[in-house]
Structure formats: structure tokens, C-alpha cells
Scaffold this active site. Structure first.
Site, PDB file in Angstrom:
ATOM      1  N   GLU A  96       0.988  -1.389  -0.272  1.00 53.40           N
ATOM      2  CA  GLU A  96      -0.448   0.179   0.247  1.00 53.40           C
ATOM      3  C   GLU A  96       1.130   1.545  -0.207  1.00 53.40           C
ATOM      4  O   GLU A  96       1.190   2.139  -0.349  1.00 53.40           O
ATOM      5  CB  GLU A  96      -1.198  -0.038   1.436  1.00 53.40           C
ATOM      6  CG  GLU A  96      -2.093   1.042   1.087  1.00 53.40           C
ATOM      7  CD  GLU A  96      -2.302   1.291   2.464  1.00 53.40           C
ATOM      8  OE1 GLU A  96      -3.551   2.081   2.934  1.00 53.40           O
ATOM      9  OE2 GLU A  96      -2.801   0.244   3.339  1.00 53.40           O
ATOM     10  N   ASP A  97       1.958   1.632   0.955  1.00 54.33           N
ATOM     11  CA  ASP A  97       2.788   2.098   0.835  1.00 54.33           C
ATOM     12  C   ASP A  97       4.226   2.773   0.136  1.00 54.33           C
ATOM     13  O   ASP A  97       4.791   3.879   0.209  1.00 54.33           O
ATOM     14  CB  ASP A  97       2.996   2.763   2.428  1.00 54.33           C
ATOM     15  CG  ASP A  97       1.829   2.990   3.431  1.00 54.33           C
ATOM     16  OD1 ASP A  97       0.968   2.635   2.981  1.00 54.33           O
ATOM     17  OD2 ASP A  97       2.210   2.637   4.660  1.00 54.33           O
TER      18      ASP A  97
END
Length: 756
Positions: A96-97
Site C-alpha cells: 500500500e505505501d
């Protein structure tokens, strides 16, 4: 410059040590478990995540990698999960990051870990998005991924627990959003999975951030009464210890103190003070059975021994030993009368039962040999997942409805009901005969006309009790009724009834469309949107679908007037009532819009992180819905509605609970800045033993309070019991508190409750 470089390198070295120490602690904990030791895999995941999150910090200022380590630590120490889960926890934010993909994770760590990380990424995606009900949609995703691998949800709960533990660094509006969502979704989920310890901590942390003053007050009261509780515990357990020693048992006795959230909940629901809650202390007896197969008998032997010392409450024996709860919980609960005249609950459980009570389904896997494979024989868990799959197969049109449907099943405590053949079925408490019918089969539910409970005829809405034997009666001519939705309580029954009603509504609409087309054809008119709009206006229905449905079920019958309306050949005589209705409606609406202009409008660029202040001057710019009647002094929050106006709710309001869980990005922190200029309504209910002069004393207390006007007094007295309600005009919550504390001093008043 050199000095700055030195400072930076000292700080970097300190952070490096902090990170490495945290990871070493995780490894040490993992090595103390019974899992197959896959240290290399965990170390590889740590190094990969550390590199991926390099240079990134959390809001608190610490290196980001500390968060995945903390989540992995919870998975290891507090859930007893193994290397696959720990590695997935360390990697849970990487996709996600950072720029890494699920394929990268699969290539390096294999399919299983990649699948779990993918599941966790799907849940997180867009949680702060602008779309309506983002959290509820995410919850759907979360449940879908659960059916692939339960570890996704377990790690998500670990992630949420760590976020709650570090919520201090977030602005207040985010705190309410995250705390509300936790209370609405994650605490019930943890409870359903048997994670009792985690559930309690999630509830307490949510309570702490939403109602800081109430939380602190209860914490202080618990600290003040600790010494007297310890004395009570020591005196109460001394004879029990003697009896258990005599039986030659290996055991320990623990005090269980009710959590601040549970205490506050009881104070709210039962309208009592802290001093009036008598079950703050409970006693837990945890024993090691001499033979594992004898543990159930030993629970009852202990019960017999202690009920010879203290008198037991006949209605308060709970046998979760022979009938475990759906989340795997097993124990024998008995309530005993102590020598101090207090009822004390005693929970009797073996060491195995205790571990399952604290760690839930996770404890089952701790004893499995090898890698933490999911146990296929966890029947109850699989049944629960099956129910969720059924709800997902027939998705509700509204995500919040879906959330409510799931919550019905999450929160419910269980009862045991028997089929005519003697099979036992676990049902949620408060369920009806119709719920039971749908639980067995959709056909049975949709054709149900009644039931026989313990061989007596009862209606569909009859509420079932534990131990009931239920036979469902059906008829082929029976059809699902709209009213059924009002008395069923299980998610399965509700979703099936709604699905059948939606299907029926579509058929009725289709029939209505055919009726309209035939009618227009007969009058040589072509169906089109302008004709349908005219008919909707004429019959005062809002949407074409509603018009078709009304035509289909014959609540609207087309005639000559409809043709006049369509063709515009209306008689020009004096105005008819029908002509005026839309005009009045429009006029009202116009006036309403004028009025609405007073409301504050949230424009683009509005800072949602800052609190809004409600003052004597601007209070009319906010909307105060009728669901919870907040008054100055209440813990409040703001909610930006669909028109960009701001509603003010109490933080404990059930409607606000849904808003926090479904529309968290629209929540604002609200603070009062009032100066006792305006009046608000408050109602106080009184109950007590009647005597001469009591009414006079009650009115005297109120008239002495300068800030209060009596608006209305209702009193009645029956068989010596005084019952009354006072409607008052007050400035703020303090006025109410002052009145209640003074009323409590009146002799004979037993109950004083503030209604809203």
C-alpha cells in the site's frame, strides 16, 4: 555543520538501536512459542519491510517500521500466531505505501504470505476516501478476504489495536472516527473470534478517546475502591481455597475487574451511578484437570464444593461448558452470595478453557504441529463464515444496511433451541420463530405460517427461549410479508426477506410498466420520460419506479383524468385542490430553502482537523437532529451532511456510531463555548416511596436552582409508589447534574433518571 551531522548520526544510531531491539524482542517471543522455528523467514520479512519503509515516519515521529513490528508482536504474543502471520504482519503496509507489488512479495516470500498481504491491502485501500460508506465497503472486502484466510482479519485486528494504542498523535476528529469505527466493527469482530482480551482493550481505548472525562472519572473511582475490593476478594476466596486444597486440585484464583467501558455502558443503560454497580468484581477459578477428558466433570465438582460454602443464585447458573458459545468460549458461571451481602460471579474453567477464553480461535492453532495451518475442524467458525458468505452472495443495496446485518450476528449472545428431532441449534438471543425457520431453510422461512414451541401453537413473531423445542408450520399459499422485517432479528432472515421483497417489487414494477404501456397504446400515445414525469407529478410520487409499483399493485388506477393531465386538456374551471397541492408544496420548499440559508455551509478548503466551536451566537447555524438532543456540556461531535451543513450529535448517540463507522471522513470535533444565555429542554424522571410533602420538596429544589425553569410536571402515585417526570428548561449539563445531586438528598426518592 559538523555538529549538525554528529547530532543526526547520534539520532540515527539511537533509532537503529530502537528498531533492532524491538525486532529482537519479537524474535525472542516467537522462539518461546510451540511453532516450528522459521526465524530466517521472519528476519527476511523484517529486513525487506525496513528497507521498503526507510526514511518514512509516523505522526508520532518514530520510524514507520516500528508500526509493522508492533503489529507482528501483537500477532505473536497476544494471538499466538506463527511465522506466516508474523511475516505477513511485518509486510502488511509494504504494497500500500511503497512501490512494491503483490507479485514482488509472492516472488520473494511465496503465495501464502502474498495472499494475506494482498487481502490486507484490499481492506486498507481508500479507507479515507470521499465515497459514501467507505468503511462499510471496506468491511465487505474484509469479510470477503476472510473466507480465503482468517489470518487476514486477525492481522487486521492486530493493526487496529496498535493504531488505537497510538491514537494520541491523531487530531480529535480522526480520533472519533477511528474510535467509533473500532467500537462499531472491530470490537464485535474480536469478540466473535473469541479474542476477549483484545476486545476489552479496543472498547476501553475507544471509550477513552470519545469520552475522556467519563473515562478518567471511572478510572479514578476504580483506583479509590481498589483496597476495599482486594479485602472483599481475600475474604471471599479464603474458604474456597481451603475447599479446593482439600480436593487436591492444582489451581489459581484471579480477580476479574469490570472494564471502564463495561461500567460506563451499564451506567448509561441502567441509569445507575458507579456506586450502584455491584458486579465490578468477579472471581475466576482456573484449574489444571487431573485427566483432560474429566475437565467438564471437575468444573461441576468445584461448583458443588463452593455452593456448599456460599448460597448460589438459582437463576444465574450459566453452563457454557457443555454448550460452548459460538466463539469457542467454555466456562461454568455461578453467582454466589458473599458474607458481605453482595452477589459475586464465579467463573470456573480449566487452563485450556481459560486460554481459549483469552485468545479465542487463535488458541486452537497454538497446539497444532508445524506451520500455523488453519484448523479445518473449527466447525463454529466455519458456520459463521458460511453465514457471512450467504449475506455477501445477496449484497444489500446500502452498505450501512449490510453493516447492520453483520452486526446483528456479531453482537448477539446465544440461546440453544431444539428441532422436533432433538437436534440442537445455536441462535442469537431475542430471535423469533421466523428467524429459526429461515435458519433451517429459506423455503421454510418464506412459507412459514406459524410454529409450535414446546407443542403449543405460537405466531411467527414469538420470541424463543433457550431450551425451546420448535416445529415450523408452513403453507404453499404463504408469501413473504413486508411486516416480517420488523420482528426478525438475525442477519440471515433479514437479508433473505429483503431479497424476496426486492424480487417481488421488481415483478410488480414490471407488471405496472406493462399496464402503463397498454393504457397509453389504447389512447394512441407513445410512452416516454416526459409522460412518466407528468404522471409522477399528478399522482405525487417521487420516482418512476414508485409509479410503476403503485400501478402494479393497483394502488393507482389510470383513467380519463390521467389523459387530460398528459395532453394538457384540463378544464379551466375554478382551481381544484389537486392543482394547489404541488403549488403549496413548492411554496413550502421555497420557504424552507430560505430558512436553510442560515445554516453554516462547509466549503472547499475547510479545515476538518480543527474543532468547531458552538456559541450562543452561531448555534442556529448548526442542525440538532432529534436522535440524541445534545445540550451544552455533552461530549459532542459534528457531522457534515449531504447538503454540506453540520449536524451536532452526542458522541454516544447510536446514529453517530453509524456515521463514525460509515462516513468517518465527515466527522468533526465539536466543542461548546456557551455562556448560559440560551435554554434547552431536559427531562428528569423520578421514582420513589410516596409521603406527605415530597412534591413540595421536589419543586423547592428546582425553584432554588436559579438557572432552571419548570416547563411541565407530571406526577402519579399508585399503591404508595411515587412516579413523576419533570420537563425543565436548563442552560447546560451542569444544571442537570446540580438538580440531580440535590434531588438525591430527598428522603424516599429511589430512582432519578435523566431521559435525554
Amino acid at each position: 555543520m559538523e555538529e549538525q551531522n554528529n547530532t543526526d548520526s547520534i539520532r540515527e544510531a539511537a533509532e537503529e538501536k530502537l528498531v533492532n531491539d524491538a525486532f529482537q524482542h519479537l524474535l525472542d517471543c516467537y522462539l518461546n512459542t510451540r511453532h516450528r522455528k522459521k526465524v530466517d523467514l521472519i528476519t527476511k520479512a523484517f529486513n525487506f519491510a525496513k528497507q521498503a519503509h526507510k526514511g518514512v515516519r509516523r505522526l508520532s515521529g518514530e520510524p514507520y517500521i516500528m508500526h509493522p513490528i508492533a503489529v507482528a508482536q501483537i500477532a505473536c504474543s497476544e494471538m499466538g500466531l506463527g511465522s506466516t502471520s508474523i511475516s505477513a504482519a511485518l509486510l502488511h503496509d509494504v504494497v500500500e505505501d511503497t512501490d512494491y507489488t503483490v507479485e514482488d512479495i509472492e516472488n520473494i516470500f511465496g503465495h501464502k504470505i502474498a495472499q494475506i498481504v494482498d487481502g490486507l491491502t484490499k481492506i486498507s485501500g481508500g479507507i479515507f476516501g470521499e465515497q459514501a460508506s467507505a468503511q462499510a465497503e471496506n468491511f465487505k472486502k474484509l469479510l470477503l478476504t476472510m473466507s480465503d484466510d482468517i489470518r487476514v482479519i486477525l492481522i487486521k485486528i492486530c493493526d487496529r489495536l496498535h493504531n488505537m494504542r497510538t491514537l494520541d498523535s491523531q487530531p480529535a476528529n480522526k480520533q472519533y472516527k477511528i474510535a467509533g469505527e473500532t467500537l462499531y466493527i472491530y470490537a464485535p469482530l474480536a469478540n466473535r473470534l473469541g479474542l476477549n482480551k483484545i476486545k476489552t482493550e479496543l472498547e476501553n481505548l475507544s471509550f477513552k478517546f470519545e469520552h475522556p472525562d467519563a473515562y478518567k472519572a471511572i478510572e479514578d473511582q476504580l483506583a479509590d475502591t481498589q483496597a476495599s475490593r482486594e479485602t472483599l476478594f481475600a475474604e471471599f476466596t479464603a474458604p474456597i481455597r481451603a475447599a479446593l486444597d482439600k480436593m487436591g486440585l492444582e489451581y489459581e484464583i484471579k480477580a476479574r475487574v469490570k472494564s471502564p467501558y463495561s461500567i460506563w455502558n451499564k451506567m448509561q443503560n441502567k441509569h445507575v451511578t458507579f456506586d450502584q454497580i455491584y458486579d465490578i468484581l468477579a472471581v475466576r477459578i482456573i484449574f489444571k484437570p487431573k485427566k483432560r477428558e474429566e475437565e467438564v466433570n471437575e468444573c461441576f465438582n468445584i461448583y458443588v464444593a463452593i455452593s456448599q460454602i456460599y448460597k448460589s443464585h438459582p437463576d444465574r447458573l450459566r453452563d457454557w461448558v457443555n454448550h460452548p458459545k459460538a466463539n469457542g468460549y467454555q466456562a461454568l458461571h455461578v453467582t454466589l452470595m458473599s458474607k458481605q451481602g453482595r452477589w459475586i460471579e464465579v467463573q470456573i474453567r480449566s487452563d485450556r478453557m481459560d486460554e481459549i477464553a483469552e485468545q479465542g480461535f487463535a488458541a486452537h492453532w497454538k497446539y497444532k504441529e508445524g506451520e500455523d495451518e488453519i484448523a479445518e475442524d473449527d466447525g463454529e467458525l466455519n458456520n459463521w463464515l458460511r453465514t457471512i458468505k450467504e449475506i455477501l452472495d445477496d449484497p444489500q443495496p446500502d452498505a450501512m444496511d449490510f453493516l447492520d446485518a453483520i452486526k446483528l450476528n456479531l453482537f448477539a449472545s446465544e440461546i440453544f433451541v431444539f428441532t422436533p428431532k432433538g437436534e440442537i441449534k445455536t441462535m442469537p438471543a431475542g430471535c423469533t420463530a421466523l428467524d429459526f425457520a429461515f435458519q433451517i431453510h429459506t423455503f421454510l422461512g418464506s412459507h412459514c405460517i406459524g410454529a409450535k414451541v414446546n407443542h403449543k401453537l405460537v405466531p411467527l413473531s414469538h420470541k424463543l427461549q433457550s431450551g425451546d423445542q420448535v416445529e415450523i408450520l408452513t403453507s404453499n399459499s404463504q408469501h413473504v410479508q413486508k411486516s416480517w422485517i420488523n420482528f426478525v432479528s438475525t442477519a440471515k432472515a433479514k437479508s433473505k426477506i429483503q431479497a424476496i421483497l426486492r424480487r417481488d417489487a421488481k415483478e410488480t414494477q414490471k407488471k405496472g410498466e406493462e399496464i402503463l404501456n397498454n393504457f397509453l397504446q389504447k389512447h394512441s400515445l407513445e410512452p416516454g420520460s416526459s409522460i412518466i414525469d407528468k404522471l409522477c407529478d399528478f399522482h405525487e410520487v417521487q420516482k418512476p419506479d414508485m409509479l410503476f409499483k403503485a400501478l402494479g399493485d393497483k394502488t393507482i388506477i389510470l383513467g380519463d383524468k390521467d389523459i387530460d393531465e398528459i395532453t394538457g386538456k384540463k378544464k379551466k374551471q375554478g382551481p381544484s385542490w389537486r392543482k394547489f397541492v404541488p403549488f403549496v408544496g413548492r411554496d413550502k420548499k421555497k420557504g424552507g430553502d430560505e430558512k436553510k440559508k442560515n445554516y453554516f455551509i462547509v466549503k472547499e478548503g475547510f479545515n476538518r482537523k480543527k474543532p468547531i466551536y458552538i456559541t450562543d451566537e452561531n448555534i442556529s447555524q448548526f442542525i440538532f437532529p432529534s436522535c440524541c438532543h445534545p445540550i451544552p456540556g455533552d461530549d459532542a461531535l459534528g457531522f457534515i451532511d449531504g447538503m454540506n451543513h453540520i449536524e451536532i450529535h452526542k458522541r454516544s448517540c447510536p446514529v453517530a456510531a453509524k456515521l463514525k463507522a460509515g462516513f468517518g471522513n465527515r466527522i468533526l470535533d465539536a466543542k461548546w463555548d456557551m455562556h448560559k444565555q440560551l435554554f434547552f429542554d431536559a427531562t428528569i424522571e423520578l421514582k420513589g416511596i410516596d409521603r406527605i410533602g415530597m412534591l413540595n420538596e421536589v419543586t423547592q429544589v428546582i425553584s432554588e436552582e436559579l438557572n432552571v425553569n419548570i416547563h411541565k410536571v407530571t406526577l402519579s402515585c399508585e399503591e404508595g409508589i411515587f412516579d413523576g417526570s419533570l420537563e425543565l428548561r436548563i442552560h447546560d449539563r451542569d444544571d442537570v447534574k446540580n438538580i440531580i445531586s440535590k434531588l438525591k438528598k430527598i428522603e424516599g426518592l429511589q430512582e432519578i433518571i435523566q431521559v435525554v
